[in-house]
Write a protein that holds these residues in place. Sequence first.
Motif, PDB file in Angstrom:
ATOM      1  N   GLY A   1       0.808  -1.214   0.000  1.00 46.56           N
ATOM      2  CA  GLY A   1       0.000   0.000   0.000  1.00 46.56           C
ATOM      3  C   GLY A   1       0.843   1.267   0.000  1.00 46.56           C
ATOM      4  O   GLY A   1       0.324   2.354   0.256  1.00 46.56           O
ATOM      5  N   ALA A   2       2.147   1.132  -0.256  1.00 46.96           N
ATOM      6  CA  ALA A   2       3.024   2.304  -0.353  1.00 46.96           C
ATOM      7  C   ALA A   2       3.311   2.568  -1.834  1.00 46.96           C
ATOM      8  O   ALA A   2       2.745   1.913  -2.715  1.00 46.96           O
ATOM      9  N   SER A   3       4.185   3.533  -2.133  1.00 50.34           N
ATOM     10  CA  SER A   3       4.483   3.855  -3.528  1.00 50.34           C
ATOM     11  C   SER A   3       5.636   2.996  -4.035  1.00 50.34           C
ATOM     12  O   SER A   3       6.306   2.298  -3.265  1.00 50.34           O
ATOM     13  N   ALA A   4       5.866   3.078  -5.349  1.00 53.05           N
ATOM     14  CA  ALA A   4       6.949   2.329  -5.984  1.00 53.05           C
ATOM     15  C   ALA A   4       8.316   2.853  -5.553  1.00 53.05           C
ATOM     16  O   ALA A   4       9.345   2.252  -5.877  1.00 53.05           O
ATOM     17  N   GLN A   5       8.328   3.944  -4.818  1.00 51.39           N
ATOM     18  CA  GLN A   5       9.576   4.497  -4.289  1.00 51.39           C
ATOM     19  C   GLN A   5      10.108   3.607  -3.150  1.00 51.39           C
ATOM     20  O   GLN A   5      11.250   3.766  -2.732  1.00 51.39           O
ATOM     21  N   TYR A   6       9.259   2.703  -2.660  1.00 45.73           N
ATOM     22  CA  TYR A   6       9.641   1.853  -1.530  1.00 45.73           C
ATOM     23  C   TYR A   6       9.804   0.395  -1.962  1.00 45.73           C
ATOM     24  O   TYR A   6       9.189  -0.056  -2.926  1.00 45.73           O
ATOM     25  N   ALA A   7      10.617  -0.334  -1.217  1.00 41.91           N
ATOM     26  CA  ALA A   7      10.734  -1.779  -1.403  1.00 41.91           C
ATOM     27  C   ALA A   7      11.114  -2.410  -0.069  1.00 41.91           C
ATOM     28  O   ALA A   7      11.692  -1.752   0.806  1.00 41.91           O
ATOM     29  N   ARG A   8      10.775  -3.697   0.072  1.00 40.08           N
ATOM     30  CA  ARG A   8      11.095  -4.424   1.300  1.00 40.08           C
ATOM     31  C   ARG A   8      12.100  -5.515   1.006  1.00 40.08           C
ATOM     32  O   ARG A   8      11.958  -6.254   0.028  1.00 40.08           O
ATOM     33  N   LEU A   9      13.129  -5.607   1.856  1.00 37.57           N
ATOM     34  CA  LEU A   9      14.078  -6.721   1.770  1.00 37.57           C
ATOM     35  C   LEU A   9      13.990  -7.547   3.044  1.00 37.57           C
ATOM     36  O   LEU A   9      14.087  -7.009   4.154  1.00 37.57           O
ATOM     37  N   SER A  10      13.840  -8.851   2.895  1.00 40.79           N
ATOM     38  CA  SER A  10      13.891  -9.716   4.068  1.00 40.79           C
ATOM     39  C   SER A  10      15.325  -9.821   4.561  1.00 40.79           C
ATOM     40  O   SER A  10      16.274  -9.874   3.766  1.00 40.79           O
ATOM     41  N   LEU A  11      15.482  -9.870   5.877  1.00 44.07           N
ATOM     42  CA  LEU A  11      16.816 -10.030   6.480  1.00 44.07           C
ATOM     43  C   LEU A  11      16.956 -11.385   7.158  1.00 44.07           C
ATOM     44  O   LEU A  11      17.868 -11.593   7.955  1.00 44.07           O
ATOM     45  N   LEU A  12      16.040 -12.325   6.847  1.00 43.72           N
ATOM     46  CA  LEU A  12      15.991 -13.582   7.598  1.00 43.72           C
ATOM     47  C   LEU A  12      16.645 -14.756   6.874  1.00 43.72           C
ATOM     48  O   LEU A  12      16.444 -15.912   7.231  1.00 43.72           O
ATOM     49  N   MET A  13      17.428 -14.452   5.827  1.00 44.69           N
ATOM     50  CA  MET A  13      18.084 -15.532   5.098  1.00 44.69           C
ATOM     51  C   MET A  13      19.276 -16.098   5.883  1.00 44.69           C
ATOM     52  O   MET A  13      19.644 -15.576   6.928  1.00 44.69           O
ATOM     53  N   ARG A  14      19.881 -17.157   5.341  1.00 44.16           N
ATOM     54  CA  ARG A  14      21.076 -17.727   5.954  1.00 44.16           C
ATOM     55  C   ARG A  14      22.183 -16.678   5.956  1.00 44.16           C
ATOM     56  O   ARG A  14      22.213 -15.771   5.124  1.00 44.16           O
ATOM     57  N   GLN A  15      23.131 -16.835   6.884  1.00 42.14           N
ATOM     58  CA  GLN A  15      24.186 -15.838   7.081  1.00 42.14           C
ATOM     59  C   GLN A  15      24.963 -15.562   5.787  1.00 42.14           C
ATOM     60  O   GLN A  15      25.207 -14.416   5.423  1.00 42.14           O
ATOM     61  N   MET A  16      25.311 -16.631   5.072  1.00 37.63           N
ATOM     62  CA  MET A  16      26.082 -16.490   3.843  1.00 37.63           C
ATOM     63  C   MET A  16      25.319 -15.656   2.817  1.00 37.63           C
ATOM     64  O   MET A  16      25.897 -14.813   2.123  1.00 37.63           O
ATOM     65  N   ASP A  17      24.015 -15.897   2.714  1.00 40.89           N
ATOM     66  CA  ASP A  17      23.192 -15.155   1.762  1.00 40.89           C
ATOM     67  C   ASP A  17      23.044 -13.692   2.188  1.00 40.89           C
ATOM     68  O   ASP A  17      23.037 -12.795   1.350  1.00 40.89           O
ATOM     69  N   PHE A  18      22.920 -13.486   3.486  1.00 39.58           N
ATOM     70  CA  PHE A  18      22.838 -12.100   3.945  1.00 39.58           C
ATOM     71  C   PHE A  18      24.113 -11.347   3.589  1.00 39.58           C
ATOM     72  O   PHE A  18      24.065 -10.209   3.096  1.00 39.58           O
ATOM     73  N   ASP A  19      25.243 -11.961   3.839  1.00 42.17           N
ATOM     74  CA  ASP A  19      26.513 -11.270   3.581  1.00 42.17           C
ATOM     75  C   ASP A  19      26.669 -10.953   2.095  1.00 42.17           C
ATOM     76  O   ASP A  19      27.150  -9.872   1.731  1.00 42.17           O
ATOM     77  N   LYS A  20      26.216 -11.885   1.230  1.00 41.96           N
ATOM     78  CA  LYS A  20      26.242 -11.606  -0.214  1.00 41.96           C
ATOM     79  C   LYS A  20      25.327 -10.435  -0.557  1.00 41.96           C
ATOM     80  O   LYS A  20      25.662  -9.580  -1.379  1.00 41.96           O
ATOM     81  N   MET A  21      24.163 -10.411   0.059  1.00 41.13           N
ATOM     82  CA  MET A  21      23.214  -9.333  -0.221  1.00 41.13           C
ATOM     83  C   MET A  21      23.781  -7.989   0.226  1.00 41.13           C
ATOM     84  O   MET A  21      23.688  -6.982  -0.489  1.00 41.13           O
ATOM     85  N   ALA A  22      24.404  -7.978   1.396  1.00 41.16           N
ATOM     86  CA  ALA A  22      24.968  -6.723   1.915  1.00 41.16           C
ATOM     87  C   ALA A  22      26.047  -6.198   0.965  1.00 41.16           C
ATOM     88  O   ALA A  22      26.158  -4.981   0.740  1.00 41.16           O
ATOM     89  N   LEU A  23      26.788  -7.115   0.405  1.00 42.71           N
ATOM     90  CA  LEU A  23      27.835  -6.728  -0.541  1.00 42.71           C
ATOM     91  C   LEU A  23      27.231  -6.102  -1.801  1.00 42.71           C
ATOM     92  O   LEU A  23      27.711  -5.071  -2.298  1.00 42.71           O
ATOM     93  N   LYS A  24      26.165  -6.715  -2.299  1.00 44.97           N
ATOM     94  CA  LYS A  24      25.483  -6.165  -3.487  1.00 44.97           C
ATOM     95  C   LYS A  24      24.891  -4.791  -3.168  1.00 44.97           C
ATOM     96  O   LYS A  24      24.917  -3.870  -3.995  1.00 44.97           O
ATOM     97  N   LEU A  25      24.344  -4.657  -1.969  1.00 43.69           N
ATOM     98  CA  LEU A  25      23.760  -3.384  -1.542  1.00 43.69           C
ATOM     99  C   LEU A  25      24.848  -2.310  -1.456  1.00 43.69           C
ATOM    100  O   LEU A  25      24.656  -1.160  -1.872  1.00 43.69           O
ATOM    101  N   GLU A  26      25.983  -2.707  -0.945  1.00 42.46           N
ATOM    102  CA  GLU A  26      27.095  -1.763  -0.799  1.00 42.46           C
ATOM    103  C   GLU A  26      27.542  -1.249  -2.173  1.00 42.46           C
ATOM    104  O   GLU A  26      27.730  -0.044  -2.370  1.00 42.46           O
ATOM    105  N   ARG A  27      27.679  -2.186  -3.125  1.00 41.46           N
ATOM    106  CA  ARG A  27      28.083  -1.789  -4.487  1.00 41.46           C
ATOM    107  C   ARG A  27      27.085  -0.808  -5.086  1.00 41.46           C
ATOM    108  O   ARG A  27      27.442   0.174  -5.709  1.00 41.46           O
TER     109      ARG A  27
END
Lengths: 358, 358
Positions: free
Chosen positions: A328-354
Motif C-alpha cells: 500500500g506504499a508507492s513504488a519508491q519503496y521496497a522491502r528486503l527480508s533479512l531472515l536468510m542464511r548468514q552467507m546469503d545475507f553477507d552476499k546481499m549486503a555486498l550487493k547493496l554496498e556496491r
Amino acid sequence: MIDSESGTPYLYERYWLQHPEAEFRLLPSDNIGYLDFPGPVLPRLEAAIIRLHAQVGNAITEGRRIVVGVGSAEVLMASMWVQAGAAMKSSTSNGPVQVYSQPPYYSAYPEVATALGSRDFTWTNMSSNDLSSAQQDVVEFACSPNNPDGALQNQTIAGSRVIHDHAYYWPHYTPIMHPVDYGPQDIAVFTLSKLTGHASSRIGWAVVGDPALADGMQQYVNWHGNIPLESQARAATLLEHVIGSQGGIFSYGRVEMQRRWTLLSDLAAGQQRFTFQSRQAAFDHWSGRTEMATPPYLWIRCNQERDADCAMTLQQAGITPRDGQKFGASAQYARLSLLMRQMDFDKMALKLERLMMG
Amino acid sequence: MIDSESGTPYLYERYWLQHPEAEFRLLPSDNIGYLDFPGPVLPRLEAAIIRLHAQVGNAITEGRRIVVGVGSAEVLMASMWVQAGAAMKSSTSNGPVQVYSQPPYYSAYPEVATALGSRDFTWTNMSSNDLSSAQQDVVEFACSPNNPDGALQNQTIAGSRVIHDHAYYWPHYTPIMHPVDYGPQDIAVFTLSKLTGHASSRIGWAVVGDPALADGMQQYVNWHGNIPLESQARAATLLEHVIGSQGGIFSYGRVEMQRRWTLLSDLAAGQQRFTFQSRQAAFDHWSGRTEMATPPYLWIRCNQERDADCAMTLQQAGITPRDGQKFGASAQYARLSLLMRQMDFDKMALKLERLMMG
C-alpha cells in the motif's frame, strides 16, 4: 540473485543444527484415530505457548483462550471471519464490513480479505479518516512491530474491531517493552514460523479474551480440518526446548540480527541514495537491558529520480525485493527480508554496498 | 458404554504396533523455512498417493491433479467452494447454489454447506426430483461406498456438479470393482484417516480432472495455511510402507472386518427386531477374488414400535450410536461404527446380542 522477497526464516537453521537434541519421533502406532485429548489443541502445546509468553513477558494469557490454527494464515482468516461477524451483528448497516490496515501494511491482508469473494466483508483502500467519518463497520489489522517497516502499531479507527498481528513481537526483533493485554474485542496473533524458523510446521495461534470470539475461531479451524497432530507435537517439542534453554534461540537471533543491522547502518551512513527505516532503542524486560530494535525487514526508500521504481533498481543489482506497492506504499519503496542464511545475507549486503556506491 | 458414535479408526492400531519400522523422525534443523519444493505438496507424498492408487486399482490419476488438504474436511470445503463457484459462473440464476446429497447422507455434508453462513451456497432438503424440475444450480455429494449404509452411490441429479467422497473405497471395506475415472466436472475425494487409521494426521486429497477446479481448490487450501510439512512427511512414510508391503494394512483390515461382519450376520439371522443393511459380493480386482463388502458402519433399522427411537434403544443397551436423523433418515435408523479396537468391538457385539434376545 539473492532472494530477499520472501521472509522464509532460514536464519534459524544454524541454531537448530547445533541443537539436535530437540529431535522429534513418532512410532506408526502413535496417535491412531482422531485427536484423543479434550479440546482441539494438544495440551502439551497449549501449556508450552502459555509458559513461553510468561517467560518472555510479551503477552498476558491469564483469563484468555489460546486458539491454534494452520499457520498464522488460517488464524488471520478465522480472526477476520469472527470479527466481521461480530461487527455485523452489532450494526444496523447492511453493506459488507470494511477490512482496513494502515499503510504500509503486510501484503497478505488484502489477499486474506478478498480471498473467498465473500459478500460479508471486503478490503478497503479508504483512509482511516474517511472510514471514521463514514461510520463504517471496520475490521482493522494492526501489525506490531509492523511488517514491512518495524513500526509499533495500534488501532487507528475508534470503534473498529482489531486483529493485532504480533508475529514479530519476540526478543530477536524488538525490545519487549510490556506484555500485550487487550480488551475482549481484540485478538492478538502469534506464530511459530518467525519465532523458531519452523514456518512449514504451520502453527499459528491467537490469544483471545472473549470466549464467544474464541469459540467462533475454533469452529472456523475445525471446519477446515483442525490442526495435524504431527505439527502440534513437533511445535510442542520445539517450544519446550526454547523454554528449557531460557530462550537460546532469542539470544542467538538477537546477536545475529544486531550484527546484520550494524552492517546495514554502516552502509546507510555514507550515502543519500537510499533511506532505511529508523529504529528505536527501549528497555527490554526480557534481557533487563536497553536494546535496539532489529526488525526482520529492511524498508527502503529510493530517494533519487533514476530509482523511481525502487524494486527494479534492487532487482537489477541482483537482489529480489518485494515491491512497496504490495504494502500500500508507492513504488519508491521496497522491502528486503533479512531472515536468510548468514552467507546469503553477507552476499546481499555486498550487493547493496556496491549499489550504494553507484 | 461402548462408543460407537465416532468413526475413529482404532482398528488399525494393532497392525501398526506390529510394524514399528515405519517410524517417523525429524531433526529440529529439518525443514526450516517455508516449504522448499516446487508446488504446494511434498513430492514424496504426491508420488506415494499416485503409486498407491495404481497398485490398489481404485482411481485413475493420469492426466489429473492431486490436491491435498488438511483432512478430508478441508478438501470437502474446498471442493464445495469451487464447485459452487463454477455452478454460479455458468448460470443465469441469482440465488445461492443448492448443496444436496441423497439420504441417508454423511452427517458432515449439511455442516460443511452451512458452516460459513455463505450467501453463495446453502444446504437443501428438497428431493432430487424437485431439484431437477426446479432447474436449480446444484452441488451434489455422492459418497461411495456410502457413509452410513455402504451403498454404492453416484450422481442423482442431471447437470449437478458432483463431489464423489471415496473415503471408504479401499479393499478393507469393499471389493475394488474398477478404478474411478470421472469427467472434468467431477471431483473425487480420498483420505488417509480411514486408509491407515492416522486420522489426526489430517491428510485428505482430491483427484481433479479440470486444472481450473484444481487451481481453485489449491488456492482455498493455501489461504487456510496450506498443509503442515510434518503431517505430509509422515503420511508419505506411512503410504510408502503400505505400498512396500503390497497393502499389508488392507489384508489385515479385510480379515478383521470379515470376522466382525460374520459375527454380526450370525446375530442378525436369528431375530426380527433389527434389520442391518444388505451387503453385496463382487469381483475384487485388488485380490483377484470375489469378495463380500465389509462396510465400516452398521446401519440399523429398528423394526418394532417399542424401538421407535432406535438410537435411544441402543444407548440404553450400553452402545452409543449416531442417530439416523443426522443422516437425513428417520429416528427408526441408527449408525454404529465398526472401526473400534478388537476388544471394544467384541464387547459391543455382546451387548448387541443381549439386546437382540430381549
